[in-house]
Design an enzyme around this catalytic site. Sequence first.
Site, PDB file in Angstrom:
ATOM      1  N   LYS A  60       0.853  -1.194   0.000  1.00  0.00           N
ATOM      2  CA  LYS A  60       0.000   0.000   0.000  1.00  0.00           C
ATOM      3  C   LYS A  60       0.886   1.241   0.000  1.00  0.00           C
ATOM      4  O   LYS A  60       1.898   1.292   0.714  1.00  0.00           O
ATOM      5  CB  LYS A  60      -0.891  -0.039   1.239  1.00  0.00           C
ATOM      6  CG  LYS A  60      -1.962   1.038   1.315  1.00  0.00           C
ATOM      7  CD  LYS A  60      -2.826   0.801   2.552  1.00  0.00           C
ATOM      8  CE  LYS A  60      -3.948   1.795   2.703  1.00  0.00           C
ATOM      9  NZ  LYS A  60      -4.778   1.510   3.900  1.00  0.00           N
ATOM     10  N   SER A  87      -9.507   1.198   3.210  1.00  0.00           N
ATOM     11  CA  SER A  87      -8.769   2.006   2.259  1.00  0.00           C
ATOM     12  C   SER A  87      -7.681   1.251   1.506  1.00  0.00           C
ATOM     13  O   SER A  87      -7.058   1.770   0.586  1.00  0.00           O
ATOM     14  CB  SER A  87      -8.116   3.178   2.997  1.00  0.00           C
ATOM     15  OG  SER A  87      -7.193   2.693   3.981  1.00  0.00           O
ATOM     16  N   SER A 110      -9.485  -1.147   7.500  1.00  0.00           N
ATOM     17  CA  SER A 110      -9.032  -0.808   6.153  1.00  0.00           C
ATOM     18  C   SER A 110      -8.317  -1.924   5.409  1.00  0.00           C
ATOM     19  O   SER A 110      -8.024  -1.793   4.224  1.00  0.00           O
ATOM     20  CB  SER A 110      -8.123   0.430   6.196  1.00  0.00           C
ATOM     21  OG  SER A 110      -8.883   1.585   6.445  1.00  0.00           O
TER      22      SER A 110
END
Length: 521
Positions: free
Chosen positions: A76, A166, A190
């Site tokens: 990420k 996310s 997330s």
Amino acid sequence: MLGLSIREVSQALKEGRLSATELCRKCINQIERTRFLNAYITITEEQAMEQAQRADDRLRTGKPLGSLDGIPFSVKDNFCTENIETTCASIMLKGYVPPFNATVVQKLLDQGAVLIGKNNLDEFAMGSGSTDGAFGPVRNPWSYAASYREQSRGDPDSDWVIAGGSSGGSAAAVASLSSFLALGSDTGGSTRNPGSLCGVVALKPTYGLVSRHGLIPLVNSMDVPGILTRSVHDAAIVLRTLQGQDEKDSTTVQAQSTPHSIPEDFDIRDMCVGLPKEYHAPDLSKETLAQWSRVADMFEKAGARVREVSLPHTQHSIVCYHVLCCCEVASNMARFDGLEYGHRSAVDSSTDAMYATTRHEGFNNVVRRRALSGNYFLLKQNYERYFVKAQQIRRLIAEDFKRVFSSGVDVLLTPTTLSDATRYSDFIQEDNRTRSTQDDIFTQPVNMAGLPAITLPTGISHRGLPISLQLIGQTLQDWKLLTVAHWLEQQVNFPMIRFHGDSNEREVERSVSERTHITGL
């Protein structure tokens, strides 16, 4: 090949049936084939091929660094990566190139894993759909799966569903078979939210078990690096590499002794599974509720003790979470002022004007609103009313979990999300705050209490999309949690994703058929 587990690919590499460079090239080609998913912000092809070549050299001499040597992974884009741009999907950090690796990234590289790219996300990890980043939304790979296309009969360009957030880019990368593992960050769900919607395994370890050093913070007291893989066994391999104390992160704890591998002959009859009655949310879909009941029955028929439990302060959890989240966001975002790195406004009439314009240009509306809310909650006249009260409720939430686990419950079984993935066109009709409130309802209490949790796919909805459930464990009992999750994974036997009309489909199916059983995607 791309559909194999880490353990299977590692064995093939060690036996010389496959080279690391060949594997890396296949993953990069898969990224190119699935570019429309927008799962990656940066592709590190040149560095990856160099790392893969070094892995081949080690494997050729019979000196692999570990079980991850030569295995492609992605990260990420809110984890720092040395000499590789790290943006947090924000204009504010566009062009920022860290001089160091996050501890978790360095640990994977030290084991010989091959970094192939940085994954897309909601800006600064604030969101539940991966739709609010500066580089565009992430598309869920299951939007293009044969099962969904057969049911929707719609136009893929207008009928696609969200990946969750996310860490949506990380989940989409694993689900689309371009990355064997991906790192996400989990502040209120997330990692588990997108893992659930994309049909992959998503592990949120106990707070402090994995170092946060180099993870650009959202909420320091809740952030945990998360692990996304296609099977529970793979998640266990990665956790074994990442866990442990880090002198650069004072919140880390020493990992307890862990087994070499998850036992295959685990006796589920020794387990007590709790079902929190407060998780029967009004908007919970009938299909998700049916999956929850089906899996609970599965545990009970296998001999586990299954009973209803109560977590009474759950009703206050989401409000408490958002107050604390905004407060820490306000503090963490204050460092982005345009002076030392990242975006800087051209306005030079005064320092204050430069600060204001830089932050207005660099942050999207979601970040600005959370920072403003946090500053409001932290005002002297509001501090006791909001921040202190939220901290007190957080303690009560943690005590709820502690009381349930001390009563003999080993793990909790809950939904992960209210339903399967939402169409993008429907999702964006509501604001980020409303969406996050709905989507984090089952996941954020775990972060408030610092507990480990894992989500894994258990079935397919009538729309042809994954439905997943969450298992919650006791503090530092991550390996017990993984063992129970592996048992469940074997029972549900979730199918491999099949892309509609993809020429690669036969190769994936052939590689999967060689496995003893399907474990996740």
